[in-house]
Scaffold this active site. Structure first.
Site, PDB file in Angstrom:
ATOM      1  N   ILE A 111       9.156   5.915  17.004  1.00 44.73           N
ATOM      2  CA  ILE A 111       8.863   6.745  15.817  1.00 44.73           C
ATOM      3  C   ILE A 111       7.687   7.696  16.082  1.00 44.73           C
ATOM      4  CG2 ILE A 111       8.356   6.713  13.334  1.00 44.73           C
ATOM      5  CD1 ILE A 111      10.815   5.078  13.709  1.00 44.73           C
ATOM      6  N   LYS A 115       0.833  -1.210   0.000  1.00 49.50           N
ATOM      7  CA  LYS A 115       0.000   0.000   0.000  1.00 49.50           C
ATOM      8  C   LYS A 115       0.867   1.259   0.000  1.00 49.50           C
ATOM      9  CE  LYS A 115      -1.634   1.533   3.990  1.00 49.50           C
ATOM     10  NZ  LYS A 115      -1.362   2.941   4.341  1.00 49.50           N
ATOM     11  N   ASN A 116       1.853   1.295   0.878  1.00 40.78           N
ATOM     12  CA  ASN A 116       2.615   2.541   1.014  1.00 40.78           C
ATOM     13  C   ASN A 116       3.507   2.821  -0.191  1.00 40.78           C
ATOM     14  OD1 ASN A 116       1.354   3.052   3.398  1.00 40.78           O
ATOM     15  ND2 ASN A 116       3.066   2.412   4.705  1.00 40.78           N
ATOM     16  N   CYS A 128      -2.714  12.980  13.687  1.00 41.26           N
ATOM     17  CA  CYS A 128      -3.598  11.841  13.478  1.00 41.26           C
ATOM     18  C   CYS A 128      -3.539  10.948  14.692  1.00 41.26           C
ATOM     19  CB  CYS A 128      -3.253  11.105  12.193  1.00 41.26           C
ATOM     20  SG  CYS A 128      -1.808  10.104  12.332  1.00 41.26           S
ATOM     21  N   ASP A 156       4.929   0.099  11.955  1.00 40.71           N
ATOM     22  CA  ASP A 156       3.634  -0.401  11.472  1.00 40.71           C
ATOM     23  C   ASP A 156       3.382  -1.857  11.870  1.00 40.71           C
ATOM     24  OD1 ASP A 156       3.139   2.047  10.433  1.00 40.71           O
ATOM     25  OD2 ASP A 156       3.238   1.465   8.319  1.00 40.71           O
ATOM     26  N   ARG A 171      -8.635  -0.065   5.218  1.00 39.93           N
ATOM     27  CA  ARG A 171      -7.793   0.953   4.575  1.00 39.93           C
ATOM     28  C   ARG A 171      -6.528   0.332   4.002  1.00 39.93           C
ATOM     29  NH1 ARG A 171      -6.503   6.173   7.987  1.00 39.93           N
ATOM     30  NH2 ARG A 171      -5.176   6.298   6.162  1.00 39.93           N
ATOM     31  N   ARG A 187      -3.212  10.896   4.624  1.00 40.22           N
ATOM     32  CA  ARG A 187      -2.137  11.888   4.669  1.00 40.22           C
ATOM     33  C   ARG A 187      -1.276  11.812   3.417  1.00 40.22           C
ATOM     34  NH1 ARG A 187      -0.412  13.981   9.184  1.00 40.22           N
ATOM     35  NH2 ARG A 187       1.728  13.826   8.479  1.00 40.22           N
ATOM     36  N   ARG A 221       2.714  14.207  13.811  1.00 38.13           N
ATOM     37  CA  ARG A 221       3.137  14.025  12.428  1.00 38.13           C
ATOM     38  C   ARG A 221       3.320  15.331  11.636  1.00 38.13           C
ATOM     39  NH1 ARG A 221       0.243   8.636  10.201  1.00 38.13           N
ATOM     40  NH2 ARG A 221       2.136   8.538   8.970  1.00 38.13           N
ATOM     41  N   PRO A 222       4.339  16.113  12.018  1.00 41.89           N
ATOM     42  CA  PRO A 222       4.613  17.353  11.285  1.00 41.89           C
ATOM     43  C   PRO A 222       5.133  17.073   9.872  1.00 41.89           C
ATOM     44  CG  PRO A 222       6.372  16.881  12.850  1.00 41.89           C
ATOM     45  CD  PRO A 222       5.311  15.851  13.085  1.00 41.89           C
ATOM     46  N   ILE A 223       5.139  18.101   9.015  1.00 34.43           N
ATOM     47  CA  ILE A 223       5.704  17.919   7.670  1.00 34.43           C
ATOM     48  C   ILE A 223       6.805  18.958   7.386  1.00 34.43           C
ATOM     49  CG2 ILE A 223       3.686  16.769   6.649  1.00 34.43           C
ATOM     50  CD1 ILE A 223       3.231  19.504   5.206  1.00 34.43           C
ATOM     51  N   ASP A 224       7.436  19.411   8.473  1.00 34.44           N
ATOM     52  CA  ASP A 224       8.477  20.436   8.330  1.00 34.44           C
ATOM     53  C   ASP A 224       9.624  19.989   7.408  1.00 34.44           C
ATOM     54  OD1 ASP A 224       8.752  18.579  10.578  1.00 34.44           O
ATOM     55  OD2 ASP A 224      10.644  19.594  11.010  1.00 34.44           O
TER      56      ASP A 224
HETATM   57  C1  UD1 Z   1       5.228   6.379   6.541  1.00 37.56           C
HETATM   58  C2  UD1 Z   1       4.189   5.322   6.372  1.00 37.56           C
HETATM   59  C3  UD1 Z   1       3.645   4.899   7.728  1.00 37.56           C
HETATM   60  C4  UD1 Z   1       4.782   4.484   8.640  1.00 37.56           C
HETATM   61  C5  UD1 Z   1       5.847   5.562   8.703  1.00 37.56           C
HETATM   62  C6  UD1 Z   1       7.102   5.138   9.468  1.00 37.56           C
HETATM   63  C7  UD1 Z   1       3.226   5.826   4.211  1.00 37.56           C
HETATM   64  C8  UD1 Z   1       2.052   6.303   3.459  1.00 37.56           C
HETATM   65  N1  UD1 Z   1       3.115   5.848   5.555  1.00 37.56           N
HETATM   66  O1  UD1 Z   1       4.569   7.504   7.142  1.00 37.56           O
HETATM   67  O2  UD1 Z   1       2.734   3.830   7.529  1.00 37.56           O
HETATM   68  O3  UD1 Z   1       4.281   4.285   9.958  1.00 37.56           O
HETATM   69  O4  UD1 Z   1       6.274   5.902   7.363  1.00 37.56           O
HETATM   70  O5  UD1 Z   1       7.647   3.994   8.897  1.00 37.56           O
HETATM   71  O6  UD1 Z   1       4.224   5.403   3.654  1.00 37.56           O
HETATM   72  N2  UD1 Z   1       8.606  13.648  10.868  1.00 37.56           N
HETATM   73  C9  UD1 Z   1       8.948  14.945  11.186  1.00 37.56           C
HETATM   74  N3  UD1 Z   1       8.876  15.887  10.198  1.00 37.56           N
HETATM   75  C10 UD1 Z   1       8.493  15.584   8.928  1.00 37.56           C
HETATM   76  C11 UD1 Z   1       8.163  14.274   8.623  1.00 37.56           C
HETATM   77  C12 UD1 Z   1       8.224  13.310   9.612  1.00 37.56           C
HETATM   78  O7  UD1 Z   1       9.292  15.244  12.326  1.00 37.56           O
HETATM   79  O8  UD1 Z   1       8.459  16.494   8.086  1.00 37.56           O
HETATM   80  C13 UD1 Z   1       8.668  12.615  11.919  1.00 37.56           C
HETATM   81  C14 UD1 Z   1       7.320  11.951  12.195  1.00 37.56           C
HETATM   82  O9  UD1 Z   1       6.526  12.691  13.100  1.00 37.56           O
HETATM   83  C15 UD1 Z   1       7.746  10.614  12.747  1.00 37.56           C
HETATM   84  C16 UD1 Z   1       9.030  10.313  11.967  1.00 37.56           C
HETATM   85  O10 UD1 Z   1       9.476  11.556  11.438  1.00 37.56           O
HETATM   86  O11 UD1 Z   1       8.088  10.756  14.114  1.00 37.56           O
HETATM   87  C17 UD1 Z   1       8.840   9.328  10.825  1.00 37.56           C
HETATM   88  O12 UD1 Z   1       7.755   9.747  10.027  1.00 37.56           O
HETATM   89  P1  UD1 Z   1       7.685   9.431   8.464  1.00 37.56           P
HETATM   90  O13 UD1 Z   1       8.710   8.411   8.113  1.00 37.56           O
HETATM   91  O14 UD1 Z   1       7.680  10.710   7.711  1.00 37.56           O
HETATM   92  O15 UD1 Z   1       6.251   8.783   8.343  1.00 37.56           O
HETATM   93  P2  UD1 Z   1       5.256   8.924   7.151  1.00 37.56           P
HETATM   94  O16 UD1 Z   1       5.995   9.090   5.867  1.00 37.56           O
HETATM   95  O17 UD1 Z   1       4.224   9.920   7.497  1.00 37.56           O
END
Ligand code: UD1
Length: 432
Positions: free
Chosen positions: A329, A22-23, A117, A307, A399, A93, A122-125
């Site tokens: 994580i 899926k991912n 969530c 996961d 999902r 997301r 889950r920030p996107i910085d």
């Molecule tokens: C992806 C997977 C999710 C999995 C996760 C970790 C998809 C669609 N989802 O989620 O199922 O649980 O990887 O293997 O592939 N973070 C920041 N800033 C950012 C981005 C992330 O601080 O801009 C932090 C997150 O809060 C978290 C860590 O980095 O603590 C890892 O997150 P990330 O690998 O980005 O997870 P996703 O890509 O959202």
């Protein structure tokens, strides 16, 4: 709302075939609109999140033809909008991958800002940091992130935290930037590699995916391709853990055993017998009196996947002695523990560590799935439990798992997806 109804206590036995990841598929679908040519994608899982992503793509003008349940043809020639609605981001997301894809191809995109969530803030910085480094102007207002660039230029980007999403999003935009981009401390997950392989099959120049330094030389444009998504390591791991929890004997087919190493290592520690084949793994726990305690910490790949954390906890709840599961994580990923406790699990959560005192049996109960993987964990517990369990909010599990109950039935489980209380009662009467 649909529910899973399970009469537990039967060892799972037989063979199960795993679908596409899926991912990986979510990233690949988003990347498929980076060309105006036709792209054919195969081995897609037929699950809700994928259908939401396809809906988001159609909404902005992509033509999506379903060839069959697992194959789509995407034509991104007539993308008419560069703005992805909150309706999609709210549901998945990962629709933020359209930001990197559209920014790369059109130098402009707008996506609703994802909120927190169920499993954390889950920030996107880091995504934003990467886009800025490539020369995009980012504006965040009225709940929208807008990215715009006259020109995208290759850059040297260090990710402060390993992030799958940021790695893939930056990878997509950098593919069509001018010059060379280096992403350091990149995520190494199999789906990062799959997304990079997909882009390379469209004419991108990406090297190093699967290591922590990815090098991208920007190209002017991408072309059509045909691509098959890798198997889902989390779906595979979930069936492997269900085999362990029920003291079953299950062969999981269509997997890449290398992607499952952290999962198999932990199952070996719990006393299960593991046999690896070229594209299958067998988990045999049928001779085991009780599973053995162990300790697990979630980490970025190749570490133990977050996961798989709830499913691991459900298994260790049945292991002799005291186990610990540390979540490194996401900060809020133990919400399901209270539900598991209703089935008899003895788990205490201290900050990001679950301390688990194994019990011999779970007992069936009515519980609710708080999110996708926790929902799968509750089903595993229900399959191992004495008596009947009802898992509300089956929607979450759907999902990410295709025909979950059917695959479990094929392994001998008494499990059904009920679309009403009446259907649930009918099942309970039949199996009681
Ligand atoms: C992806 C997977 C999710 C999995 C996760 C970790 C998809 C669609 N989802 O989620 O199922 O649980 O990887 O293997 O592939 N973070 C920041 N800033 C950012 C981005 C992330 O601080 O801009 C932090 C997150 O809060 C978290 C860590 O980095 O603590 C890892 O997150 P990330 O690998 O980005 O997870 P996703 O890509 O959202």
């Amino acid at each position: 709302m649909d529910q899973f109804v399970i009469k537990g206590g039967k060892p799972l036995e037989g063979h199960v075939t795993i679908g596409g990841a899926k991912n990986a598929a979510l990233a690949i679908l988003a990347a498929s609109i980076m060309t105006g040519d036709v792209v054919l994608i195969d081995n897609l899982p037929d699950v809700r999140d994928i259908n939401v992503m396809l809906g988001a793509m159609e909404e902005i003008g992509a033509k999506v033809d379903r060839i069959d349940r697992h194959t789509v043809r995407i034509d991104g020639a007539n993308i008419s909008s560069l703005s992805v609605d909150y309706e999609f981001i709210k549901k998945i997301r990962a629709s933020y991958y359209l930001l990197g894809a559209l920014l790369g191809r059109f130098r402009q995109a707008e996506v609703a800002l994802p909120g927190g969530c169920a499993i954390g803030a889950r920030p996107i910085d880091l995504h934003i940091k990467g886009f800025k480094a490539l020369g995009a102007d980012i504006d965040i207002s009225y709940g929208l992130i807008s990215a715009k660039a006259k020109e995208l230029t290759g850059s040297h980007i260090y990710l402060d935290k390993v992030s799958v999403g940021a790695t893939i999003n930056i990878l997509m935009a950098a593919t069509l930037a001018k010059g060379k981009t280096i992403i350091e401390n990149a995520a190494k997950e199999p789906h990062v590699v799959d997304a990079a392989n997909f882009l390379n099959s469209m004419g991108a120049n990406i090297r190093g995916a699967g290591t922590d330094v990815i090098r991208i030389v920007g190209v002017d444009s991408l072309h059509g391709t045909e691509y098959s998504v890798i198997p889902d390591q989390i779906e595979a791991g979930t069936f492997m853990f269900a085999a362990a929890a029920t003291h079953g004997n299950v062969t999981v087919h269509n997997v890449i055993p290398r992607h499952l190493e952290a999962t198999t290592a932990k199952l070996l520690e719990t006393g299960c017998e593991i046999t690896e084949y070229d594209d299958a793994v067998r988990v045999n726990a049928s001779n085991l009196e009780q599973l053995i305690r162990t300790q697990v910490t979630t980490l970025p790949y190749p570490g133990f996947p977050t996961d798989m954390q709830p499913q691991m906890t459900a298994v260790l709840g049945l292991a002799l002695g005291t186990s610990t599961v540390t979540e490194s994580i996401f900060e809020n990923r133990f919400k399901y523990v209270d539900e598991l406790a209703r089935m008899g699990a003895r788990i205490q959560v201290e900050s990001n560590i679950a301390i688990i005192t194994g019990v011999e049996r779970y007992t069936g109960a009515r519980v609710a799935a708080p999110d996708l993987r926790a929902g799968a964990a509750l089903c595993i517990a229900g399959l191992a439990a004495d008596g009947i369990s009802v898992i509300d909010d089956a929607y979450y599990v759907q999902r990410g798992y295709e025909h979950f109950e059917q695959k479990m039935q094929d392994l001998g489980a008494d499990m059904e997806l009920a679309d009403s209380e009446h259907a649930a009662r009918k099942f309970i009467l039949r199996v009681s």
